[in-house]
Design a protein around this motif. Sequence first.
Motif, short mmCIF file in Angstrom:
data_model
loop_
_atom_site.label_atom_id
_atom_site.label_comp_id
_atom_site.label_asym_id
_atom_site.label_seq_id
_atom_site.Cartn_x
_atom_site.Cartn_y
_atom_site.Cartn_z
N ASN A 94 -23.36 133.86 7.24
CA ASN A 94 -22.25 134.74 7.58
C ASN A 94 -21.20 134.71 6.46
OD1 ASN A 94 -23.72 134.57 9.92
ND2 ASN A 94 -21.97 134.28 11.26
N THR A 95 -20.70 135.87 6.10
CA THR A 95 -19.63 135.94 5.11
C THR A 95 -18.60 136.96 5.57
OG1 THR A 95 -20.91 137.56 3.82
CG2 THR A 95 -21.02 135.26 3.12
N GLY A 96 -17.44 136.85 5.03
CA GLY A 96 -16.31 137.69 5.41
C GLY A 96 -15.04 137.08 4.88
N PRO A 97 -14.66 135.89 5.38
CA PRO A 97 -13.56 135.17 4.75
C PRO A 97 -13.93 134.86 3.29
CG PRO A 97 -14.08 134.23 6.90
CD PRO A 97 -15.19 135.19 6.57
N LEU A 98 -13.15 135.35 2.36
CA LEU A 98 -13.53 135.24 0.96
C LEU A 98 -13.40 133.81 0.44
CD1 LEU A 98 -11.89 138.55 -0.31
CD2 LEU A 98 -14.27 138.13 0.32
N GLY A 99 -14.23 133.49 -0.52
CA GLY A 99 -14.25 132.16 -1.10
C GLY A 99 -15.21 131.20 -0.45
N HIS A 100 -16.02 131.69 0.51
CA HIS A 100 -16.95 130.81 1.21
C HIS A 100 -18.39 130.93 0.70
CE1 HIS A 100 -14.29 130.30 5.07
NE2 HIS A 100 -13.67 130.03 3.95
N GLY A 101 -18.77 132.11 0.21
CA GLY A 101 -20.16 132.33 -0.14
C GLY A 101 -20.66 131.49 -1.28
N LEU A 102 -19.87 131.35 -2.33
CA LEU A 102 -20.30 130.54 -3.46
C LEU A 102 -20.46 129.07 -3.09
CD1 LEU A 102 -21.10 130.12 -6.38
CD2 LEU A 102 -18.67 130.20 -7.01
N PRO A 103 -19.51 128.45 -2.37
CA PRO A 103 -19.74 127.06 -1.95
C PRO A 103 -21.03 126.90 -1.13
CG PRO A 103 -17.43 127.61 -1.69
CD PRO A 103 -18.12 128.89 -2.06
N VAL A 104 -21.32 127.86 -0.24
CA VAL A 104 -22.56 127.79 0.53
C VAL A 104 -23.77 127.90 -0.39
CG1 VAL A 104 -23.97 128.97 2.27
CG2 VAL A 104 -21.53 128.63 2.68
N ALA A 105 -23.71 128.81 -1.37
CA ALA A 105 -24.82 128.99 -2.30
C ALA A 105 -25.04 127.73 -3.13
CB ALA A 105 -24.55 130.19 -3.21
N VAL A 106 -23.96 127.05 -3.51
CA VAL A 106 -24.11 125.77 -4.22
C VAL A 106 -24.86 124.77 -3.35
CG1 VAL A 106 -22.84 123.77 -5.09
CG2 VAL A 106 -22.14 126.07 -5.76
N GLY A 107 -24.54 124.75 -2.06
CA GLY A 107 -25.26 123.88 -1.14
C GLY A 107 -26.73 124.23 -1.05
N MET A 108 -27.06 125.52 -1.04
CA MET A 108 -28.45 125.94 -1.00
C MET A 108 -29.19 125.50 -2.25
SD MET A 108 -28.05 129.82 0.47
CE MET A 108 -27.64 130.15 2.20
N ALA A 109 -28.56 125.69 -3.40
CA ALA A 109 -29.20 125.30 -4.66
C ALA A 109 -29.38 123.79 -4.76
CB ALA A 109 -28.37 125.82 -5.83
N LYS A 110 -28.38 123.05 -4.30
CA LYS A 110 -28.49 121.59 -4.29
C LYS A 110 -29.60 121.13 -3.35
CE LYS A 110 -27.25 117.28 -5.09
NZ LYS A 110 -27.68 116.62 -6.34
N ALA A 111 -29.71 121.78 -2.20
CA ALA A 111 -30.78 121.45 -1.25
C ALA A 111 -32.15 121.65 -1.87
CB ALA A 111 -30.64 122.28 0.01
N ALA A 112 -32.30 122.72 -2.67
CA ALA A 112 -33.57 122.95 -3.34
C ALA A 112 -33.90 121.82 -4.31
CB ALA A 112 -33.53 124.29 -4.07
N LYS A 113 -32.88 121.34 -5.02
CA LYS A 113 -33.09 120.22 -5.93
C LYS A 113 -33.52 118.97 -5.18
CE LYS A 113 -31.89 121.94 -10.01
NZ LYS A 113 -32.79 121.95 -11.17
#
Length: 269
Positions: A113-132
């Motif tokens: 879910n996105t809408g409040p700005l500034g949240h999507g990139l932190p979530v994406a960093v978490g996704m990328a870290k999870a892949a690692k």
Amino acid sequence: MEISDLERIARDIRRRDIQAVYEAGAGHVGGEMSVIDLLAALYFHVLRIWPDQPKHPDRDRFVLSKGHTACALYVVLAERGFIPEDEISTFLQPYSRLNGHPNCNKVPGVETNTGPLGHGLPVAVGMAKAAKLSSANYHTYVITGDGEMQEGSNWEAIMAAAQFKLDNLTLIIDHNRFQQGASLSETNDVAPFRPKLEAFGWEVTEINGNAMAEIVPALEHRGGRPHCIVAHTNKGHGISFMQDRVDWHHKVPSKEQYELALAELSEAL
């Protein structure tokens, strides 16, 4: 796909998007026009995805952090086969799952879910870290607005991505130079982005974000660091009376403007 095919798909998406906004009587058409070329390249050429298996563990992840441009994402998801094409006509209607901001619990293909700005990139960093951490091979992409980059949470995420060496993460900044109510330069001008991201240890590519021939190779690039694409775009791209006009952040076209917009987009074929 060939570049010409992607350009045709982007034009089709623009026409369907403006129709949906016009019929709904609400939306964020200016920012949708600026980001559609990027979305078309991602979903029809770059992303490894399976519309019939939207939660496939090997899928690439995409986060639309500028969630107010959800209608463009819905049209792309429909064209790609995640949701029925005729469902676009329910955008913003009572009981529709196609809300003004994307909801991962309702719409297949939406990762968070996105809408409040500034949240999507932190979530994406978490996704990328999870892949690692799990030795997964998926790549994570995220699109933010340039006004959204005023949010401090994004810069914390940028620092974390560099610290974790997330070379499986691509940030695309839709740099259309306008946000709600004013230009970026009149508000809190964080541009130019390239030297700031490079100072945090990122690799940065600058492109014309409305030129498919520049978009595709930038999205396909792989290096040894997190990658940021500064996509220089035009708000309201493709429609003469909307382009680079701040009032079209969430203005709805009149019948005459709607018909003119469709005519201009059709002439581009």
